[in-house]
Design a protein around this motif. Sequence first.
Motif, mmCIF file in Angstrom:
data_model
loop_
_atom_site.group_PDB
_atom_site.id
_atom_site.type_symbol
_atom_site.label_atom_id
_atom_site.label_comp_id
_atom_site.label_asym_id
_atom_site.label_seq_id
_atom_site.Cartn_x
_atom_site.Cartn_y
_atom_site.Cartn_z
ATOM 1 N N GLU A 27 -34.434 32.864 -87.416
ATOM 2 C CA GLU A 27 -34.540 32.685 -85.967
ATOM 3 C C GLU A 27 -35.114 33.922 -85.281
ATOM 4 O OE1 GLU A 27 -30.621 34.262 -87.141
ATOM 5 O OE2 GLU A 27 -31.588 32.373 -87.617
ATOM 6 N N LYS A 28 -35.028 35.084 -85.907
ATOM 7 C CA LYS A 28 -35.552 36.309 -85.314
ATOM 8 C C LYS A 28 -36.995 36.600 -85.714
ATOM 9 C CE LYS A 28 -31.131 38.652 -84.892
ATOM 10 N NZ LYS A 28 -30.361 39.831 -85.238
ATOM 11 N N GLY A 29 -37.539 35.837 -86.625
ATOM 12 C CA GLY A 29 -38.897 36.069 -87.109
ATOM 13 C C GLY A 29 -38.939 35.874 -88.608
ATOM 14 N N ALA A 30 -39.895 36.474 -89.237
ATOM 15 C CA ALA A 30 -40.037 36.352 -90.688
ATOM 16 C C ALA A 30 -39.353 37.532 -91.371
ATOM 17 C CB ALA A 30 -41.508 36.323 -91.055
ATOM 18 N N ALA A 61 -42.224 43.540 -79.827
ATOM 19 C CA ALA A 61 -42.414 42.394 -78.939
ATOM 20 C C ALA A 61 -43.349 41.393 -79.607
ATOM 21 C CB ALA A 61 -43.011 42.867 -77.616
ATOM 22 N N GLY A 62 -43.212 40.144 -79.281
ATOM 23 C CA GLY A 62 -44.093 39.111 -79.826
ATOM 24 C C GLY A 62 -43.651 38.671 -81.213
ATOM 25 N N THR A 63 -44.609 38.327 -82.038
ATOM 26 C CA THR A 63 -44.353 37.868 -83.399
ATOM 27 C C THR A 63 -43.941 39.057 -84.254
ATOM 28 O OG1 THR A 63 -46.126 36.276 -83.069
ATOM 29 C CG2 THR A 63 -45.337 36.566 -85.301
ATOM 30 N N THR A 64 -42.830 38.902 -84.965
ATOM 31 C CA THR A 64 -42.305 40.021 -85.753
ATOM 32 C C THR A 64 -42.135 39.629 -87.209
ATOM 33 O OG1 THR A 64 -39.999 39.438 -85.344
ATOM 34 C CG2 THR A 64 -41.039 40.969 -83.801
ATOM 35 N N ILE A 65 -42.130 40.639 -88.040
ATOM 36 C CA ILE A 65 -41.774 40.484 -89.447
ATOM 37 C C ILE A 65 -40.854 41.646 -89.798
ATOM 38 C CG2 ILE A 65 -43.801 41.700 -90.341
ATOM 39 C CD1 ILE A 65 -43.683 39.552 -92.648
ATOM 40 N N THR A 66 -39.774 41.322 -90.485
ATOM 41 C CA THR A 66 -38.805 42.332 -90.899
ATOM 42 C C THR A 66 -38.978 42.574 -92.394
ATOM 43 O OG1 THR A 66 -37.259 41.613 -89.206
ATOM 44 C CG2 THR A 66 -36.368 42.939 -90.999
ATOM 45 N N ILE A 67 -39.276 43.797 -92.749
ATOM 46 C CA ILE A 67 -39.453 44.174 -94.150
ATOM 47 C C ILE A 67 -38.205 44.922 -94.584
ATOM 48 C CG2 ILE A 67 -40.835 45.490 -95.781
ATOM 49 C CD1 ILE A 67 -43.199 45.168 -93.842
ATOM 50 N N SER A 68 -37.517 44.376 -95.579
ATOM 51 C CA SER A 68 -36.347 45.070 -96.099
ATOM 52 C C SER A 68 -36.700 45.673 -97.452
ATOM 53 C CB SER A 68 -35.150 44.123 -96.223
ATOM 54 O OG SER A 68 -35.392 43.152 -97.202
ATOM 55 N N TYR A 69 -36.149 46.840 -97.698
ATOM 56 C CA TYR A 69 -36.419 47.560 -98.938
ATOM 57 C C TYR A 69 -35.183 48.353 -99.320
ATOM 58 C CZ TYR A 69 -37.180 51.580 -95.877
ATOM 59 O OH TYR A 69 -37.027 52.566 -94.948
#
Length: 157
Positions: A27-30, A61-69
Amino acid sequence: MQKRITLSVPVYLQKFLVGEFIGEYSEKGACLHVEKRSEIGKLIHLVSRYYPFPVAVPKPAGTTITISYYCREKSYEFPADKYGELTRQLDEIFRRSMICEVRRVHELAGGDYGVHIRQFLNRYQIEADVDVDFETIRKIYRDYLHRISQKNRKILA
């Protein structure tokens, strides 16, 4: 320790990264998990620095992607001032992948390369003229062909 970076990216880049690196939507983005040995993981590891105190991270802001590492050291963080450069590098990964795939098919089949570009976009569910301007993507490949032809002319001259 699991760490996260949230970047603001264009829609086409978000869809490409989720499809290429096996991410998922929330729901928060990719969301995308990268290993240290992957290309993005190596970029993050090379740029990370030692910060003894917590760092304030800007809200995207806008379209987001969360990268976890994963990072063993708690005090190693990805600097907030490098978020823009990471986004540009991710866009370069998209461009390189598109050029390599379209070139491979275009050299074998010939003809108009627009069909091959559409096939590439369809593979990642990127809608032409909605998520990204189709002429902009065609220009990326057209500029590549122009650079290659200039190099070949210099070699033959």
